[in-house]
Write a protein that holds these residues in place. Sequence first.
Motif, PDB file in Angstrom:
ATOM      1  N   ASP A   1       0.865  -1.342  -0.032  1.00  0.00           N
ATOM      2  CA  ASP A   1      -0.128  -0.033   0.186  1.00  0.00           C
ATOM      3  C   ASP A   1       0.815   1.320  -0.190  1.00  0.00           C
ATOM      4  OD1 ASP A   1       0.971   0.019   2.462  1.00  0.00           O
ATOM      5  OD2 ASP A   1      -0.894  -0.255   3.498  1.00  0.00           O
ATOM      6  N   GLY A   2       2.030   1.194   0.141  1.00  0.00           N
ATOM      7  CA  GLY A   2       3.085   2.225  -0.218  1.00  0.00           C
ATOM      8  C   GLY A   2       3.068   3.086   1.184  1.00  0.00           C
ATOM      9  N   SER A   3       2.858   2.386   2.201  1.00  0.00           N
ATOM     10  CA  SER A   3       2.918   3.287   3.512  1.00  0.00           C
ATOM     11  C   SER A   3       3.961   3.265   4.173  1.00  0.00           C
ATOM     12  CB  SER A   3       1.962   2.517   4.664  1.00  0.00           C
ATOM     13  OG  SER A   3       2.478   1.118   4.844  1.00  0.00           O
ATOM     14  N   LYS A   4       5.026   2.704   3.743  1.00  0.00           N
ATOM     15  CA  LYS A   4       6.423   3.059   4.332  1.00  0.00           C
ATOM     16  C   LYS A   4       6.521   2.296   5.779  1.00  0.00           C
ATOM     17  CE  LYS A   4       7.515   7.100   1.618  1.00  0.00           C
ATOM     18  NZ  LYS A   4       8.331   8.619   1.628  1.00  0.00           N
ATOM     19  N   SER A   5       5.713   1.373   5.713  1.00  0.00           N
ATOM     20  CA  SER A   5       5.698   0.501   6.868  1.00  0.00           C
ATOM     21  C   SER A   5       5.189  -1.082   6.860  1.00  0.00           C
ATOM     22  CB  SER A   5       5.061   0.978   8.264  1.00  0.00           C
ATOM     23  OG  SER A   5       3.768   1.175   7.956  1.00  0.00           O
ATOM     24  N   LEU A   6       5.407  -2.062   7.566  1.00  0.00           N
ATOM     25  CA  LEU A   6       4.874  -3.459   7.320  1.00  0.00           C
ATOM     26  C   LEU A   6       4.070  -3.518   8.445  1.00  0.00           C
ATOM     27  CD1 LEU A   6       7.709  -5.220   5.730  1.00  0.00           C
ATOM     28  CD2 LEU A   6       6.062  -3.950   4.611  1.00  0.00           C
ATOM     29  N   SER A   7       2.841  -4.148   8.269  1.00  0.00           N
ATOM     30  CA  SER A   7       1.948  -4.585   9.259  1.00  0.00           C
ATOM     31  C   SER A   7       2.456  -6.155   9.510  1.00  0.00           C
ATOM     32  CB  SER A   7       0.357  -4.611   8.903  1.00  0.00           C
ATOM     33  OG  SER A   7       0.347  -5.544   7.616  1.00  0.00           O
ATOM     34  N   LYS A   8       1.916  -6.670  10.680  1.00  0.00           N
ATOM     35  CA  LYS A   8       2.170  -7.775  10.943  1.00  0.00           C
ATOM     36  C   LYS A   8       1.976  -9.058   9.787  1.00  0.00           C
ATOM     37  CE  LYS A   8       2.312  -8.820  15.834  1.00  0.00           C
ATOM     38  NZ  LYS A   8       1.666  -9.682  16.906  1.00  0.00           N
ATOM     39  N   SER A   9       0.598  -8.592   9.254  1.00  0.00           N
ATOM     40  CA  SER A   9       0.276  -9.678   8.092  1.00  0.00           C
ATOM     41  C   SER A   9       1.166  -9.645   6.873  1.00  0.00           C
ATOM     42  CB  SER A   9      -1.127  -9.319   7.632  1.00  0.00           C
ATOM     43  OG  SER A   9      -1.267  -8.224   7.394  1.00  0.00           O
ATOM     44  N   GLU A  10       1.668  -8.182   6.553  1.00  0.00           N
ATOM     45  CA  GLU A  10       2.374  -8.041   5.448  1.00  0.00           C
ATOM     46  C   GLU A  10       3.908  -8.533   5.691  1.00  0.00           C
ATOM     47  OE1 GLU A  10       1.268  -3.826   3.129  1.00  0.00           O
ATOM     48  OE2 GLU A  10       2.199  -3.739   5.291  1.00  0.00           O
ATOM     49  N   CYS A  11       4.476  -8.279   7.002  1.00  0.00           N
ATOM     50  CA  CYS A  11       5.689  -9.108   7.198  1.00  0.00           C
ATOM     51  C   CYS A  11       5.865 -10.498   7.288  1.00  0.00           C
ATOM     52  CB  CYS A  11       6.075  -8.492   8.758  1.00  0.00           C
ATOM     53  SG  CYS A  11       7.643  -8.792   9.041  1.00  0.00           S
ATOM     54  N   ARG A  12       4.607 -11.115   7.522  1.00  0.00           N
ATOM     55  CA  ARG A  12       4.518 -12.683   7.803  1.00  0.00           C
ATOM     56  C   ARG A  12       4.462 -13.177   6.226  1.00  0.00           C
ATOM     57  NH1 ARG A  12       3.910 -17.181  10.585  1.00  0.00           N
ATOM     58  NH2 ARG A  12       4.069 -16.305  12.527  1.00  0.00           N
ATOM     59  N   ARG A  13       3.786 -12.443   5.406  1.00  0.00           N
ATOM     60  CA  ARG A  13       3.692 -12.653   3.937  1.00  0.00           C
ATOM     61  C   ARG A  13       4.941 -12.625   3.257  1.00  0.00           C
ATOM     62  NH1 ARG A  13      -1.476 -10.435   3.765  1.00  0.00           N
ATOM     63  NH2 ARG A  13      -0.212  -8.314   2.899  1.00  0.00           N
ATOM     64  N   LEU A  14       5.763 -11.605   3.665  1.00  0.00           N
ATOM     65  CA  LEU A  14       7.004 -11.514   3.176  1.00  0.00           C
ATOM     66  C   LEU A  14       7.903 -12.708   3.750  1.00  0.00           C
ATOM     67  CD1 LEU A  14       9.289  -8.307   3.440  1.00  0.00           C
ATOM     68  CD2 LEU A  14      10.230 -10.611   4.054  1.00  0.00           C
ATOM     69  N   LEU A  15       7.861 -13.162   4.752  1.00  0.00           N
ATOM     70  CA  LEU A  15       8.591 -14.311   5.169  1.00  0.00           C
ATOM     71  C   LEU A  15       8.534 -15.738   4.365  1.00  0.00           C
ATOM     72  CD1 LEU A  15       8.730 -14.193   9.199  1.00  0.00           C
ATOM     73  CD2 LEU A  15      10.646 -13.221   7.471  1.00  0.00           C
ATOM     74  N   THR A  16       7.035 -15.740   4.119  1.00  0.00           N
ATOM     75  CA  THR A  16       6.866 -17.090   3.381  1.00  0.00           C
ATOM     76  C   THR A  16       6.847 -16.807   1.953  1.00  0.00           C
ATOM     77  OG1 THR A  16       4.221 -16.364   3.530  1.00  0.00           O
ATOM     78  CG2 THR A  16       5.120 -17.831   5.073  1.00  0.00           C
ATOM     79  N   ASP A  17       6.452 -15.857   1.377  1.00  0.00           N
ATOM     80  CA  ASP A  17       6.547 -15.372   0.129  1.00  0.00           C
ATOM     81  C   ASP A  17       7.902 -15.294  -0.845  1.00  0.00           C
ATOM     82  OD1 ASP A  17       3.708 -15.794   0.059  1.00  0.00           O
ATOM     83  OD2 ASP A  17       3.209 -13.702  -0.424  1.00  0.00           O
ATOM     84  N   SER A  18       8.950 -14.626   0.112  1.00  0.00           N
ATOM     85  CA  SER A  18      10.129 -13.983  -0.593  1.00  0.00           C
ATOM     86  C   SER A  18      11.166 -14.825   0.230  1.00  0.00           C
ATOM     87  CB  SER A  18      10.294 -12.589  -0.245  1.00  0.00           C
ATOM     88  OG  SER A  18       9.348 -11.880  -0.910  1.00  0.00           O
TER      89      SER A  18
END
Length: 771
Positions: free
Chosen positions: A155-172
Motif C-alpha cells: 500500500d506504499g505506507s512505508k511500513s509493514l504490518s504483521k500480516s505483510e511481514c509474515r507474507r514476506l517471510l513465506t513469499d520471499s
Amino acid sequence: MSMMNPEQMNDILNELKLGTVLVRRKHDGEKSSRHFYLHKSEQFITHHQLDKTFGSPTRYYINKIDEVRVGLNTRTFDRLVRHKLLEQDNDRCAFSIFFNNYRNELHFLANDENIRNIWVEGLRYLMETHAQKRQRHLINEANWILNYFYLADKDGSKSLSKSECRRLLTDSLNAKVSAKDFDKLFQEADRSGEGLLTADEFLEFFHTLTRRRDLYNIMRKYAKNDENHTIDSIYLTTEELLEFLQKEQNQVMLKTPKTDSKFEFSLEIVNTCEQVQELIKEFELNDEIREKGHLSLKGFRNLLLSDDFALMKPWCSRFVYQDMTRPLSDYYIKTSHNTYLFNNQIVGDSNPEAYNRALKAGCRAVEIDCYDGDNGRPIVKHGFTLVKPCLFESIIRFIEPNLFKASPYPVILDLENHCSIEQQHEMARILQRILGDRLISEPLLTKDSSVLPSPEDLKYKVLIRGVKLPAPVDEPQITEEKSPYLFFYLQNVPYLDYEKAKNSHECYHSANLAEKHFDRACKADPLGVIKQTLKSSLRMYPDGLRQDSSNPDPIAPWNFGIQMVALNYQNDDSVMSLSYGKFMDNGGCGYVLKPKYLTDIDKSLFNPLNFIVKPPALSECIFERPQRLIIKVISGQFLPRANETTTDIPDPYVLISTHGIPCDKQTKKTKKIDDNGFDPEWNETFQFDIHFPQMCLIRFDVYDHDRFSRDDRLAYFCLPVTAMQTGSTLLDADVCIYLILFVGYRHIHLRAKNNNLTYSTIFIHVQFKPI
C-alpha cells in the motif's frame, strides 16, 4: 570509455535513478518510448507505466544481465539497418542488453551518445559489483534487505504490518516461522509498539532473523567463559580465533599481487596473531568490537562465508595454476555441441548469441555447421531440421569481441563443412578479415613437430578443426589474387582401431566419435582408446537420437582421456553440472590437465574398466592414495524455490554424489526438512571412499521433496575432489600425490541449474583421511 572514480560513478548511478527516455526497438521494426530508470535499491531497472490497467512494468534484474553491448552490433539492429528501418548513424547512441543467459535481448536508442554512455557505464559497473557479491555482503547491505521491504509494502505506507511481514517471510524468504517465534521477533523490532515496522525496524527484524545458531555453537567451543555470552554478545578474541583456525581449519590463506594477473599468487598458513588481526579488520563490521581485536557472531559468519573460506580452494577457481606448456593432447578441453542452438535439435533459430553464452561459460571448442547460402554467403543451420539459419559472417562478427574474455587460451572452431568450394573461400575471407592474425593459418614452428603445441603456445589464437580439403588448385586469375582457403590445424578424421591409427594418424589428426561408437571402442580395446589420446585430441559427441538436446554422461569418456567431450550447453540438465564443475578448476580457463596415469599409459597400464582398487607401494606408485571423505551436512541458508512462480515453500534435502571411476560412484542423501528454505538444519554425516581422487567429481544437489510429483532440483554445486579446501597439506612424492588427515568447516556457494551464481549456501564439515 574512460575509467570512473567512485565519485563519478556515484553521479552516474544517481542519474540512472532519475532515469531517461529510451526508445526500445524490436526485431519487427516496432518501437516504443519509455522513461527507464534504476530502482533505488540498485537491484533492477524498470520504466514508468503509461497505463495502470496492464499491471506492473517489467523489472530487469542486474544479476541476470549477461552483457551490455555498445552500437548496432546485434542481429536485431542488423536487420533494421538492412531493411532501412534504422540509419547506420544511430550506432553512436545505440546499446543492447542481453540477459537470461543470452536468450533474451533489449535494444535501445538513447537521445544522444552521452546518455547512451551513462547507461552503459552504469550498468556495466553494477554488473561487476553484483557479480562479486555473495551472501555475506547482501545480508549486511541495507539496500538489498530493504528491497524485500519495498516489495512487501503493497500500500506504499512505508511500513509493514504483521500480516505483510509474515507474507514476506513465506513469499520471499521461504521461512515458515511459528506464530510464537514470529510474535517475539516482531515485538522486539517494533520499538513504537504500533504494530508496524518502519524500514529501520525491519532491518533490525531481518538481522535478528538471520542469526546463525549453528555458528554460535561452534564459537562457544573456543570462547572462554562462554557461559556469560548469549547469541547476541558472544565474540572470539584474537587468540581464540587463531586457535579455531589452526585446530579446526588448518587454514591456508591466498595471497595475491596488486595486479589483476590470473597467474600469480602465493599461499600462507595462518599461524600468527598478526594474520588473525588482519582477518578481524576485514570481516568485523562493528567498529567498537573490531578495535578491541574481537570477532562477533556476525563477523564470524562473514569470515566463514567469504570465498577464501569456501569449499573450493580459491586458487583453483581463480587462478591458472596448472602447467600450461604440455601438448594440447594432455588437457581436457571444455567443448560445446551444436553451439548455435538455444533449444532442442529440431526447431528454433541458429543464434550467434548462443556462442557468446558458451564462450562466457568458458567453452574453448565450439561447433559451427556450415552450408551454402543465397548470394554466395555461407549460412549456419542444423541440416534436415526446422532450425532457421543465420549468416556465418554474423556468428564470427558477433563472437569476435568475446573470444578471449573468459580465457586467454586457444579457441577451436569446429567446422562441420557442407559448403561448395566457392563458399568455403568466402568463409576463409570472413575468418581472415574478422580474426586477423589471431587465426592460425599455417603450421606453427615448434621444437617437436610430432606433438601438438601447448595452450601456452596458442594463447589468444583461433584454430580451425574440420575435414581436410583437397589442396587448392591454381585458378585462372583475373585480379592476379589467389582465393583464400581454410587451414584446418586439427583435421577431423574417422576413428580407427589403435593398431591402424598408430601407423596412419599424426598429432594433428583429431578423430570424431559418436557416443555409441565410443562405448563399443572402449569395450573392444580400452587401452587402445587411451593410447590414441596420448598425441591426438579426440572428440566425442551426443548421439543423433538426442533430439531433445539431452546429454550423455561425460565421466566415461573423461576416464578414457577423451579431450573434447561435446555437450549441449542449451540444456540445463544435471549432466551439464558435471562439466561446469570439472572446468571450474584451473581458473575456469577451459583447459584442465589430465592425471599422469592417463598421459603415461605405457607405465600405468591404467584401465578404467578394470581399475586397481589397491595401488602399489608409494615408492613405485603412479596412482594416487585412496582417501576417505567424511562430510557432515549441517545447514542451509536462503535456498531458492523451484521456480519464480511457485508459492510453495520447499521441503529441502541434499543429495551428495561422487562421479569418477566406477568404484568411486556413490550417492547419499539427507532427510527432508518440511517447509523451510530459509535456514534448514540437517546435521547428518556421510562417508565416501575415493580411490582415484584426481578423476573424481563431487556434486551437492539440493532438491525440493514433492509427495505427488517428481522432486525439483533447486540448486547445486560441483567440483573436483582434489579442489576441495579443508586446510590440507599436499605431499608430492615424485608422481604420487596423497593427503594427510585434515578437517574444516566450509560453506558451499550454490549455483542455479543454468550455472548462474545464487546467494544460497550449504554449511558442511569436511574430513579427509587416507584409507
